[in-house]
Motif scaffolding. Structure first.
Motif, mmCIF file in Angstrom:
data_model
loop_
_atom_site.group_PDB
_atom_site.id
_atom_site.type_symbol
_atom_site.label_atom_id
_atom_site.label_comp_id
_atom_site.label_asym_id
_atom_site.label_seq_id
_atom_site.Cartn_x
_atom_site.Cartn_y
_atom_site.Cartn_z
ATOM 1 N N VAL A 146 -5.028 -13.014 15.196
ATOM 2 C CA VAL A 146 -4.269 -11.945 14.562
ATOM 3 C C VAL A 146 -4.612 -11.857 13.079
ATOM 4 O O VAL A 146 -5.015 -12.838 12.451
ATOM 5 N N LEU A 147 -4.462 -10.648 12.551
ATOM 6 C CA LEU A 147 -4.521 -10.407 11.117
ATOM 7 C C LEU A 147 -3.170 -9.862 10.688
ATOM 8 O O LEU A 147 -2.503 -9.161 11.443
ATOM 9 N N ILE A 148 -2.783 -10.176 9.479
ATOM 10 C CA ILE A 148 -1.577 -9.611 8.902
ATOM 11 C C ILE A 148 -1.952 -8.314 8.196
ATOM 12 O O ILE A 148 -2.831 -8.309 7.321
ATOM 13 N N GLN A 149 -1.312 -7.217 8.582
ATOM 14 C CA GLN A 149 -1.560 -5.954 7.895
ATOM 15 C C GLN A 149 -0.666 -5.888 6.656
ATOM 16 O O GLN A 149 0.555 -6.010 6.752
ATOM 17 N N VAL A 150 -1.293 -5.660 5.507
ATOM 18 C CA VAL A 150 -0.573 -5.595 4.237
ATOM 19 C C VAL A 150 -0.572 -4.161 3.728
ATOM 20 O O VAL A 150 -1.630 -3.530 3.619
ATOM 21 N N ASN A 151 0.594 -3.658 3.423
ATOM 22 C CA ASN A 151 0.744 -2.306 2.863
ATOM 23 C C ASN A 151 0.566 -2.413 1.354
ATOM 24 O O ASN A 151 1.528 -2.468 0.589
ATOM 25 N N THR A 152 -0.677 -2.461 0.932
ATOM 26 C CA THR A 152 -0.978 -2.729 -0.476
ATOM 27 C C THR A 152 -0.489 -1.641 -1.415
ATOM 28 O O THR A 152 -0.267 -1.887 -2.600
ATOM 29 N N GLY A 153 -0.323 -0.439 -0.895
ATOM 30 C CA GLY A 153 0.152 0.666 -1.719
ATOM 31 C C GLY A 153 1.639 0.901 -1.622
ATOM 32 O O GLY A 153 2.159 1.846 -2.242
ATOM 33 N N ALA A 154 2.349 0.043 -0.867
ATOM 34 C CA ALA A 154 3.800 0.182 -0.673
ATOM 35 C C ALA A 154 4.165 1.607 -0.255
ATOM 36 O O ALA A 154 5.145 2.184 -0.720
ATOM 37 N N GLU A 155 3.371 2.170 0.652
ATOM 38 C CA GLU A 155 3.614 3.529 1.128
ATOM 39 C C GLU A 155 4.667 3.504 2.238
ATOM 40 O O GLU A 155 4.482 2.837 3.258
ATOM 41 N N PRO A 156 5.757 4.230 2.068
ATOM 42 C CA PRO A 156 6.848 4.155 3.047
ATOM 43 C C PRO A 156 6.473 4.656 4.433
ATOM 44 O O PRO A 156 7.064 4.228 5.429
ATOM 45 N N GLN A 157 5.496 5.543 4.525
ATOM 46 C CA GLN A 157 5.101 6.094 5.818
ATOM 47 C C GLN A 157 4.077 5.239 6.548
ATOM 48 O O GLN A 157 3.715 5.541 7.678
ATOM 49 N N LYS A 158 3.642 4.167 5.914
ATOM 50 C CA LYS A 158 2.538 3.386 6.469
ATOM 51 C C LYS A 158 3.023 2.010 6.918
ATOM 52 O O LYS A 158 3.869 1.393 6.281
ATOM 53 N N ALA A 159 2.465 1.535 8.027
ATOM 54 C CA ALA A 159 2.786 0.201 8.522
ATOM 55 C C ALA A 159 2.211 -0.860 7.585
ATOM 56 O O ALA A 159 1.344 -0.587 6.765
ATOM 57 N N GLY A 160 2.696 -2.090 7.746
ATOM 58 C CA GLY A 160 2.195 -3.203 6.942
ATOM 59 C C GLY A 160 3.298 -3.873 6.158
ATOM 60 O O GLY A 160 4.221 -3.210 5.675
#
Length: 232
Positions: A133-147
């Motif tokens: 597994v990889l951890i998905q990181v929402n680097t842009g802190a976008e509310p519509q995006k997973a991570g």
């Protein structure tokens, strides 16, 4: 080379694959890296059977899919004859699809919450199969995006590893489309380094060379291989 056809011919797909691999090689060498250390993941979501057959015939063996059910329909019949195939889930995963995902995919790149970590661990025990597994990181802190948010990534990595016994290989991100991707790739590598993770899945058709310069080990390329995406 900018493919625009939604139904690229087998010959053009093979040519696109050669060009993308050459650009990966050049970007790796320019960054002082061994090109062998960068894996091309062909994003096969929505692609027609003839496109998949063409790129398989050209030698591609690592594929990324967004949806479990779509991937089942595309790959279940092909798997018996492709012992060297690697399937990677690169789209968001619902917990009720965890068992199906574990049964099909070699790598799940979109772990982003503890509830999903628990579901994957339980599915793995039931099926006696442990996908990486990889951890998905929402680097842009976008509310519509997973991570998971960047400042919560360390905690999720620890929980996935220590509490649920998952094999966490690395991290994945999708930077905001309207921003320079470089700071996001740099941030992902920083998180990976401090957690001693070796895999970085980052970079797509428009920015994979930048991602390679920032340390990507896997780049996810669809449009540059197949042309514009077929809409289901």
């Amino acid at each position: 080379m900018t493919p625009t056809s939604p139904a690229s011919s087998p010959a053009s797909i093979a040519e696109n694959l050669v060009e993308v691999r050459a650009r990966i090689d050049a970007a790796s060498r320019a960054a002082g890296r061994n090109p062998v250390a960068v894996t091309l993941t062909a994003v096969s979501k929505t692609q027609l059977p003839e496109a998949i057959d063409a790129i398989l015939a050209a030698g591609q063996r690592v594929f990324g899919e967004n949806r479990v059910q779509e991937a089942q329909g595309r790959w279940t019949k092909r798997l018996p004859g492709l012992s060297d195939l690697e399937l990677r889930l690169i789209g968001p995963l619902q917990t009720n699809k965890a068992e199906d995902a574990v049964a099909l995919f070699d790598v799940i790149e979109t772990l982003d919450r503890e509830k999903l970590a628990r579901a994957l661990a339980e599915a793995g025990q039931k099926l006696d199969r442990t996908p990486r597994v990889l951890i998905q990181v929402n680097t842009g802190a976008e509310p519509q995006k997973a991570g998971v948010l960047a400042d919560e990534a360390d905690a999720l990595i620890q929980v996935a590893r220590d509490t649920y016994g998952l094999k966490v290989d690395g991290l994945m991100c999708i930077p905001p489309a309207d921003e320079d991707a470089t700071p996001h790739f740099v941030l992902l590598k920083q998180i990976a380094d401090r957690n001693e993770l070796s895999v970085l899945s980052m970079g797509m058709s428009g920015d994979y060379e930048t991602a390679i310069r920032c340390g990507a080990t896997h780049v996810r390329v669809g449009t540059a291989l197949f042309g514009e995406r077929n809409r289901l």
